[in-house]
Design a protein around this motif. Structure first.
Motif, PDB file in Angstrom:
ATOM      1  N   ALA A 258       0.856  -1.190   0.000  1.00 36.28           N
ATOM      2  CA  ALA A 258       0.000   0.000   0.000  1.00 36.28           C
ATOM      3  C   ALA A 258       0.891   1.239   0.000  1.00 36.28           C
ATOM      4  O   ALA A 258       1.943   1.258   0.633  1.00 36.28           O
ATOM      5  CB  ALA A 258      -0.899  -0.001   1.235  1.00 36.28           C
ATOM      6  N   VAL A 259       0.449   2.272  -0.718  1.00 36.85           N
ATOM      7  CA  VAL A 259       1.255   3.481  -0.853  1.00 36.85           C
ATOM      8  C   VAL A 259       0.486   4.671  -0.299  1.00 36.85           C
ATOM      9  O   VAL A 259      -0.644   4.951  -0.722  1.00 36.85           O
ATOM     10  CB  VAL A 259       1.621   3.702  -2.342  1.00 36.85           C
ATOM     11  CG1 VAL A 259       2.299   5.057  -2.536  1.00 36.85           C
ATOM     12  CG2 VAL A 259       2.518   2.569  -2.839  1.00 36.85           C
ATOM     13  N   LYS A 260       1.098   5.340   0.638  1.00 33.35           N
ATOM     14  CA  LYS A 260       0.506   6.561   1.200  1.00 33.35           C
ATOM     15  C   LYS A 260       0.203   7.531   0.070  1.00 33.35           C
ATOM     16  O   LYS A 260       1.033   7.724  -0.825  1.00 33.35           O
ATOM     17  CB  LYS A 260       1.505   7.175   2.190  1.00 33.35           C
ATOM     18  CG  LYS A 260       1.001   8.411   2.931  1.00 33.35           C
ATOM     19  CD  LYS A 260       2.069   8.944   3.899  1.00 33.35           C
ATOM     20  CE  LYS A 260       1.549  10.104   4.724  1.00 33.35           C
ATOM     21  NZ  LYS A 260       2.558  10.597   5.695  1.00 33.35           N
ATOM     22  N   ASP A 261      -0.955   8.159   0.134  1.00 26.72           N
ATOM     23  CA  ASP A 261      -1.403   8.967  -1.000  1.00 26.72           C
ATOM     24  C   ASP A 261      -0.725  10.338  -1.073  1.00 26.72           C
ATOM     25  O   ASP A 261      -1.323  11.339  -1.453  1.00 26.72           O
ATOM     26  CB  ASP A 261      -2.933   9.117  -0.961  1.00 26.72           C
ATOM     27  CG  ASP A 261      -3.486   9.538  -2.313  1.00 26.72           C
ATOM     28  OD1 ASP A 261      -2.825   9.242  -3.332  1.00 26.72           O
ATOM     29  OD2 ASP A 261      -4.550  10.182  -2.352  1.00 26.72           O
TER      30      ASP A 261
ATOM     31  N   MET B 281      -0.936  -1.950  -4.492  1.00 28.80           N
ATOM     32  CA  MET B 281      -2.325  -2.407  -4.345  1.00 28.80           C
ATOM     33  C   MET B 281      -3.286  -1.226  -4.420  1.00 28.80           C
ATOM     34  O   MET B 281      -4.389  -1.348  -4.971  1.00 28.80           O
ATOM     35  CB  MET B 281      -2.465  -3.126  -3.006  1.00 28.80           C
ATOM     36  CG  MET B 281      -3.848  -3.707  -2.754  1.00 28.80           C
ATOM     37  SD  MET B 281      -3.782  -4.787  -1.288  1.00 28.80           S
ATOM     38  CE  MET B 281      -5.492  -4.714  -0.740  1.00 28.80           C
ATOM     39  N   GLY B 282      -2.899  -0.084  -3.872  1.00 30.00           N
ATOM     40  CA  GLY B 282      -3.746   1.101  -3.894  1.00 30.00           C
ATOM     41  C   GLY B 282      -3.103   2.188  -3.074  1.00 30.00           C
ATOM     42  O   GLY B 282      -1.966   2.044  -2.616  1.00 30.00           O
ATOM     43  N   LYS B 283      -3.837   3.273  -2.895  1.00 29.37           N
ATOM     44  CA  LYS B 283      -3.315   4.426  -2.164  1.00 29.37           C
ATOM     45  C   LYS B 283      -4.044   4.551  -0.831  1.00 29.37           C
ATOM     46  O   LYS B 283      -5.271   4.446  -0.774  1.00 29.37           O
ATOM     47  CB  LYS B 283      -3.517   5.706  -2.997  1.00 29.37           C
ATOM     48  CG  LYS B 283      -2.957   5.634  -4.405  1.00 29.37           C
ATOM     49  CD  LYS B 283      -1.447   5.561  -4.456  1.00 29.37           C
ATOM     50  CE  LYS B 283      -0.760   6.874  -4.135  1.00 29.37           C
ATOM     51  NZ  LYS B 283      -0.825   7.861  -5.214  1.00 29.37           N
ATOM     52  N   THR B 284      -3.298   4.830   0.222  1.00 27.08           N
ATOM     53  CA  THR B 284      -3.879   4.913   1.563  1.00 27.08           C
ATOM     54  C   THR B 284      -4.034   6.363   2.022  1.00 27.08           C
ATOM     55  O   THR B 284      -3.276   7.245   1.622  1.00 27.08           O
ATOM     56  CB  THR B 284      -3.021   4.145   2.572  1.00 27.08           C
ATOM     57  OG1 THR B 284      -1.656   4.531   2.393  1.00 27.08           O
ATOM     58  CG2 THR B 284      -3.153   2.651   2.366  1.00 27.08           C
ATOM     59  N   VAL B 285      -5.015   6.538   2.880  1.00 27.13           N
ATOM     60  CA  VAL B 285      -5.391   7.873   3.360  1.00 27.13           C
ATOM     61  C   VAL B 285      -4.238   8.553   4.098  1.00 27.13           C
ATOM     62  O   VAL B 285      -3.579   7.953   4.947  1.00 27.13           O
ATOM     63  CB  VAL B 285      -6.611   7.758   4.304  1.00 27.13           C
ATOM     64  CG1 VAL B 285      -6.898   9.081   5.015  1.00 27.13           C
ATOM     65  CG2 VAL B 285      -7.839   7.278   3.534  1.00 27.13           C
ATOM     66  N   THR B 286      -4.003   9.812   3.733  1.00 26.08           N
ATOM     67  CA  THR B 286      -3.063  10.653   4.477  1.00 26.08           C
ATOM     68  C   THR B 286      -3.825  11.844   5.032  1.00 26.08           C
ATOM     69  O   THR B 286      -4.872  12.225   4.494  1.00 26.08           O
ATOM     70  CB  THR B 286      -1.921  11.155   3.566  1.00 26.08           C
ATOM     71  OG1 THR B 286      -1.129  12.110   4.286  1.00 26.08           O
ATOM     72  CG2 THR B 286      -2.452  11.852   2.311  1.00 26.08           C
TER      73      THR B 286
END
Lengths: 427, 427
Positions: free
Chosen positions: B74-77, B116-121
């Motif tokens: 997962a990648v921080k947005d 996989m997607g972008k995670t909430v920052t």
């Protein structure tokens, strides 16, 4: 080289401030110069004349926003602009329009400045040149990577331009084009929105026709007062530093340094030789190691997804960086740290060091953008550097000299550069 | 918290490598967990299930590309992705699609990993929270700014996630969510393509369920071998460091530190108290000064052109930074440099320091993302930090402890963290 109502940026700024000149009139003069000269110089990557004039008229219609009000600034096409394409010198980003402005672009606009357009950069600020020619001789290079910025300022198309230096991309083109170039202490000017090449080296700086102009723009961008702080700068103590790369200097550079020394002494300054500790011999290679190691990460996306649009030279450099063991990189950074710790001693008896800006006159355009051999070690150390223009080589081409200050000694470095610039103009 | 075929990232990786598990099957399990839990946790800013599965199938069909082959991350947005929107926690960039991948995103893909997607920052990695809840208790915050990354890993939705820390945005959420969080030495992992908050503080790091997993991903991103280098780590010498901010620690944090000390001693490690030099008292304020000074430049575009879309809190912070005199910033950097020079002495008798990760259990979601008070000084110093999970507070919520190493002592810090993590699991 120009015959306009403004001879320097500060003149233009003062005239606009006093209501004697409109931003539109000044912009028109810049655009006229571009119209005449751009076919030979090719400094601009993007320039929309109507839009530049429209923005100038808006400045004329508004109260002063700040210390650049109404003045045009050229922006190296490596900085994001939300309203102008940002190509980074690569086909990969030919029509790319970023979502935001780089920090320095926003700060120019906040201060009332006008982003006149984007200037040509080499491919991602490395060595594969754009089409820009030296305005003093179109068969020669303007240097790189800030090719268009240095050429546009030298040719009088714009009073100010932004550049960046990772190896020698401000000081070298400033020397080749005969303009003032200022690379601040590492970190002094914010790099947000700059396409990164090598994060621990990338430094934002400025080009101007003379040192006082450079101080004005750099002051705005750094949030510091870099204008003269003393009524008169006393004659400086200068350490002549031939650097471990001295064998790369041509007769033109030797002569320029001799003249600078004579000028400094003639005006009451003191010059003594300074030799660098033996450990500094390793800095040149260390700079290259750090640059390619970091760049191979910064540009991993471009290498992996758009490798066919990269130059062979850049691909080779990135691939070399990718397989470089981390131990080599760590060792290079240790060398840099150790040498940085020596700087206080090095400057104990010198306000600044005097060293070559470049090996000599600008080489032929077909050979590339010249050699940053006299710039790499100072970029790695992070010291402030100024190219002082005013001297010429055997063919009448500009040959600058470089003043180097201690870390965070930007104000002193600029003051000595200012002093020397004035003395060279007089002499 | 999960019941899947993979308990850890290294398990999953080994199973895929051995042909016992497909990337698609592992991805399906992650997506099933998301389907069940996302309504309560809200960790994801962007997630396209079909696309994630398609990419997993492509990995299954290809030879191994590298040490993350077939594994989701997962990648921080706050990191650019050329194929997924990158919102930076702000409406300003709601539908923004960058032209390139951040360096770390490209490196994950190069190594065979799957974004996989972008995670909430939080908003630009500052303090205005997104909607993510703590997976252990939805009334509580997961911490910030890497809120979604910490929560998604804690909840078993994904084995790994990227985070960044400018004040306390990795270690604090890792503590609140009960996962391993690793903030490397400043500069160890490339920040190209990260939306800058404060350039001299912004540090890229990772979240994982446990320390060995964190080492694997961090090794790929840093280009270093961070896997165990010794057959068995000898019991460490640990300096218990209550830091000048000790009054902010709750009983839960006091208790967690006591248990960690007992565990270390019980396993043959040595613990002694270390007190920081008085000069370190100034670091907390210095970190804030540097952060807001630099951020006010980094985010100048957003402040000037989209001020109406910024939170009042962020606007106030940027405006405060804009008018801060450069002398205050310079003084703060001098304080940091002086304290950095003390670090060698501070670690003379300690492999690592042990300190609080956060004031206590995660506070209520409505109060914000918690206080980075125990993280700011280490971020400013640039030292490697690891949140070691495994302990809990009075309400059964996770309470981590922080291990801090000397500059560039990342491998040792991770080894001690690994050692302590295992001992806490056993105990």
């Amino acid at each position: 080289m120009t015959s306009t109502t403004w001879r320097t940026a500060l003149d233009g700024l003062a005239a606009i401030g006093a209501g004697e000149l409109t931003s539109e009139a000044l912009m028109r003069e810049c655009l006229q110069r571009v119209a005449v000269r751009e076919p030979d110089v090719a400094a601009w990557q993007y320039l929309d004349e109507d839009r530049a004039l429209e923005e100038a008229r808006r400045r004329d219609a508004s109260a002063s926003r700040g210390p650049l009000h109404g003045m045009p600034v050229a922006v190296k096409d490596l900085f994001s602009t939300h309203d102008m394409p940002t190509g980074c010198g690569s086909d990969i980003y030919a029509d790319h329009l970023p979502a935001s402005d780089a920090a320095v672009v926003a700060l120019i606009r906040r201060a009332g400045g006008i982003v006149m357009g984007k200037t040509v950069t080499t491919e991602f600020a490395f060595f594969s040149p754009g089409g820009t020619r030296n305005p003093h001789d179109p068969t020669r290079t303007p240097g790189g990577s800030s090719s268009g910025s240095a050429a546009a300022v030298a040719d009088g198309m714009v009073p100010w331009a932004l550049g960046t230096q990772t190896a020698g991309s401000i000081i070298r083109p400033a020397s080749y084009c005969g303009v003032a170039g200022y690379k601040p202490t590492y970190g002094l000017i914010n790099t947000a929105g700059l396409k990164p090449a090598a994060w621990s080296l990338d430094t934002v700086g400025v080009f101007a026709r003379n040192v006082p102009d450079a101080r004005q723009l750099a002051g705005v961008l750094s949030g510091r007062d870099l204008t003269p702080s003393r009524p008169a700068t006393p004659p400086p103590r200068v350490g002549l530093c031939l650097t471990p790369q001295w064998e790369a200097a041509t007769a033109d550079t030797e002569q320029a340094l001799r003249e600078a020394v004579r000028c400094i002494r003639g005006a009451g300054g003191e010059v003594h030789e300074v030799s660098l500790p033996a450990s500094f011999d390793e800095l040149l290679e260390a700079q290259r190691t750090i640059m390619i190691y970091e760049a191979s990460r910064s540009l991993a996306f471009e290498r992996d997804l758009h490798g066919d649009q990269l130059s062979d030279q850049l691909k080779a450099l990135l691939d070399e960086g990718s397989v470089l063991p981390a131990e080599r990189y760590d060792q290079a950074r240790r060398i840099a740290r150790a040498c940085r710790a020596e700087l206080d001693r090095l400057f104990a008896d010198s306000d600044v060091l005097l060293a070559p800006s470049a090996p000599g006159e600008a080489p032929a355009h077909v050979t590339g953008t010249g050699d940053p051999v006299f710039n790499r070690i100072w970029t790695l150390l992070g010291t402030p550097c100024v190219n002082v223009p005013g001297l010429t080589g055997a063919n009448g081409m500009p040959v600058g000299v470089q003043l180097i200050g201690p870390l965070d000694g930007d104000l002193t470095t600029l003051e000595v550069a200012d002093w020397l610039f004035s003395r060279l103009q007089e002499g």
